[in-house]
Motif scaffolding. Structure first.
Motif, PDB file in Angstrom:
ATOM      1  N   UNK A  50       5.374   3.633  -7.284  1.00 46.18           N
ATOM      2  CA  UNK A  50       4.700   3.074  -8.042  1.00 46.18           C
ATOM      3  C   UNK A  50       5.635   2.274  -8.953  1.00 46.18           C
ATOM      4  N   UNK A  51       6.430   3.570  -9.462  1.00 46.43           N
ATOM      5  CA  UNK A  51       7.097   2.221 -10.922  1.00 46.43           C
ATOM      6  C   UNK A  51       7.238   1.986 -10.335  1.00 46.43           C
ATOM      7  N   UNK A  52       8.302   0.878  -9.112  1.00 49.00           N
ATOM      8  CA  UNK A  52       9.211   0.126  -8.794  1.00 49.00           C
ATOM      9  C   UNK A  52       8.313  -1.044  -8.544  1.00 49.00           C
ATOM     10  N   UNK A  75       0.857  -0.935  -0.281  1.00 51.17           N
ATOM     11  CA  UNK A  75      -0.200   0.366   0.548  1.00 51.17           C
ATOM     12  C   UNK A  75       0.888   1.514  -0.180  1.00 51.17           C
ATOM     13  N   UNK A  76       0.358   1.839  -1.087  1.00 51.94           N
ATOM     14  CA  UNK A  76       1.614   3.318  -0.809  1.00 51.94           C
ATOM     15  C   UNK A  76       1.472   4.351  -0.949  1.00 51.94           C
ATOM     16  N   UNK A  77       1.038   5.104   0.413  1.00 53.12           N
ATOM     17  CA  UNK A  77       0.422   6.736   0.454  1.00 53.12           C
ATOM     18  C   UNK A  77       0.665   7.480   0.078  1.00 53.12           C
ATOM     19  N   UNK A  78      -0.337   8.698  -0.346  1.00 56.02           N
ATOM     20  CA  UNK A  78       0.504   9.164  -0.876  1.00 56.02           C
ATOM     21  C   UNK A  78       0.546   9.415  -2.527  1.00 56.02           C
ATOM     22  N   UNK A  79       0.793   8.495  -3.674  1.00 52.72           N
ATOM     23  CA  UNK A  79       0.940   7.815  -4.182  1.00 52.72           C
ATOM     24  C   UNK A  79       1.039   9.195  -5.918  1.00 52.72           C
ATOM     25  N   UNK A  80       0.975   9.981  -5.362  1.00 52.35           N
ATOM     26  CA  UNK A  80       0.635  11.477  -6.183  1.00 52.35           C
ATOM     27  C   UNK A  80       2.317  12.420  -5.958  1.00 52.35           C
ATOM     28  N   UNK A  81       3.182  12.399  -4.168  1.00 48.19           N
ATOM     29  CA  UNK A  81       4.064  12.677  -4.462  1.00 48.19           C
ATOM     30  C   UNK A  81       5.614  12.535  -5.136  1.00 48.19           C
TER      31      UNK A  81
END
Length: 158
Positions: free
Chosen positions: A154-156, A141-147
């Motif tokens: 996300x890419x990694x 789960x990645x919080x703050x995915x827009x930063x």
């Protein structure tokens, strides 16, 4: 060498060009002729006086650069003069960095693109794979995915 410094007006627009001594490398370091520098939130906070560099770090602002190696220390392995690299660094003509903080720039990436990679991708990689021990097939789960770090994470993970 020329460096970008925060002037007495520490606002976003309060930058000026100054002079500093050219850095000297240690045995495990290399000197990079800076071609481009990244800009991220930590840089802005540092410029405003809210994010001081660690005591052992350079006082020159800026956390990520790209450029060409112009000198290598005697213990540096895997890099040579002329290599195109990205690393932690600063807003200056030259940056000196430890070999563990340097990556070769892929052939399909230019200096401007590479200058924005170090801080966000290395932070994302460290958090997920070195500290979090993320493995193929696991869920994250990645919080703050827009930063910046979130976007890199996300890419990694893909």
């Amino acid at each position: 060498m020329k460096v970008i410094q925060a002037g007495s007006n520490r606002t976003i627009g309060g930058l000026q060009i100054g002079e500093e001594n050219e850095p000297v490398i240690g045995n495990n370091q290399m000197k990079i002729a800076v071609k481009a520098a990244g800009l991220n939130r930590a840089d802005i906070l540092q410029r405003m006086g809210h994010y001081p560099p660690p005591p052992s770090a350079s006082k020159i602002m800026g956390l990520e650069v790209s450029g060409e190696i112009v000198e290598v220390g005697e213990n540096v392995d895997g890099f040579r003069v002329g290599d195109r690299v990205l690393a932690g660094g600063g807003y200056a003509e030259f940056a000196v960095v430890d070999q563990g903080s340097v990556m070769l720039i892929p052939d399909n990436m230019d200096f401007v693109q590479a200058a924005g990679v170090a801080e966000v991708f290395l932070t994302g990689y460290q958090a997920m794979f070195l500290l979090g021990k993320l493995k193929a097939g696991e869920t994250v789960l990645i919080y703050a995915g827009a930063g910046g770090v979130g976007t890199a994470a996300i890419q990694l993970t893909k």
